[in-house]
Design a protein around this motif. Sequence first.
Motif: not given
Length: 341
Positions: A1-16, A61-74
């Motif tokens: 079965d394929d994932p509906v939503l997928e995060a691939r190597d997602v990072s989120r950094h906040y400048p402080v 609600l916020e973008p990843p700093t790097s990596g990607e999201l896939r919805l239904d494989g796209e």
Amino acid sequence: DDPVLEARDVSRHYPVRHVGRRGVVHAVDDVSLALFRGRITAVVGESGSGKSTIARVLARLEPPTSGELRLDGEPVGKPRGQAFRKYLGQVQMIFQDPFASLNPIHTVEHHIARPLKLHGPPRSKAEVHAEVLALLERVSLTPAEQFARKRPHELSGGQRQRVSIARALAVRPEVLLADEPVSMLDVSIRLGVLNLLQRLGHDDGLALLYITHDIASARYFADSVQVMYAGRLVEGGPAEAVTQEPAHPYTRLLIDSAPDPDRRGVLDGGRAERLGEAPDLSDPPSGCRFHPRCPLAMPVCEEKAPPKFSVGGGAGEEHWAACWLHAPEEQQEQAQEQEAQ
Ligand code: ATP
Ligand code: SF4
Ligand code: MG
């Protein structure tokens, strides 16, 4: 079965910026996570481990700093236009605090009708009203006619959380992201709300992300458990395998410091007094981020971040741990040698 939503190597950094020094908070680093139809995936971790951050990135609600999201494989595109609107209709989020997420001046009906009017096909007033009632029944707020007319202050915390869930369901999402949905509710009503969410996942086929600091509830409620520590996933697999045969020393610590489910009830909420201090994510530990607290740390642990190693599983989901203890022998030796040079 394929994932509906997928995060691939997602990072989120906040400048402080503290004391005049620029820095970056590594709230989430290289997280890969897949959500499947009809399946409940729990992300478990202590306060500050990055759980809400990954949920906010998945909800866009916020973008990843790097990596990607896939919805239904796209791969998902830029957060604008028709495609972004469609995404927001497919992926919905509910939050920890049902008091903060409802507007005190509006009725329950108003809250639930809004997304119906914004996202759905054009409907008459009577059609909207009928759908609001159907949604209230789906979250067991009955008699629905009565609940539709109430305002938030007339509801208990559990009822408010049910309204938030009904509102999220109004757009017929495929994915529901639930960030500590019961942690602010009375212990006595937590189970009812979790059972509702479980029904939505297992019977109605939503892909459900359940975020919690309470590994005992994840074990009883989720199909898959992913353990998060200091911005990274450190172990994942079938809920039973991860909680019965934890492979990562941090997961073991988390289980040992959770309340005994038989004695105090599954949903009492974990007491973390044995866990110690979470690391400062503006200056995370080198190598394995858990090494300063790990009773089993080896020299390599301080130098190199461990990749994911398979620790079992068979059919279905793989059970893995990001810990050098589970490296195949030759790889462990290789890493030690490299480190000695
Ligand atoms: P909790 O269990 O307390 O809800 P959490 O696991 O949800 O914690 P996050 O809220 O994702 O953790 O936070 C992860 C880290 O990122 C924390 O160190 C937090 O202080 C930091 N952080 C979160 N949001 C921001 C922001 N907007 N700016 C700077 N740092 C942030
Ligand atoms: Fe402990 Fe090393 Fe495993 Fe990290 S990689 S959990 S420090 S043994
Ligand atoms: Mg949080």
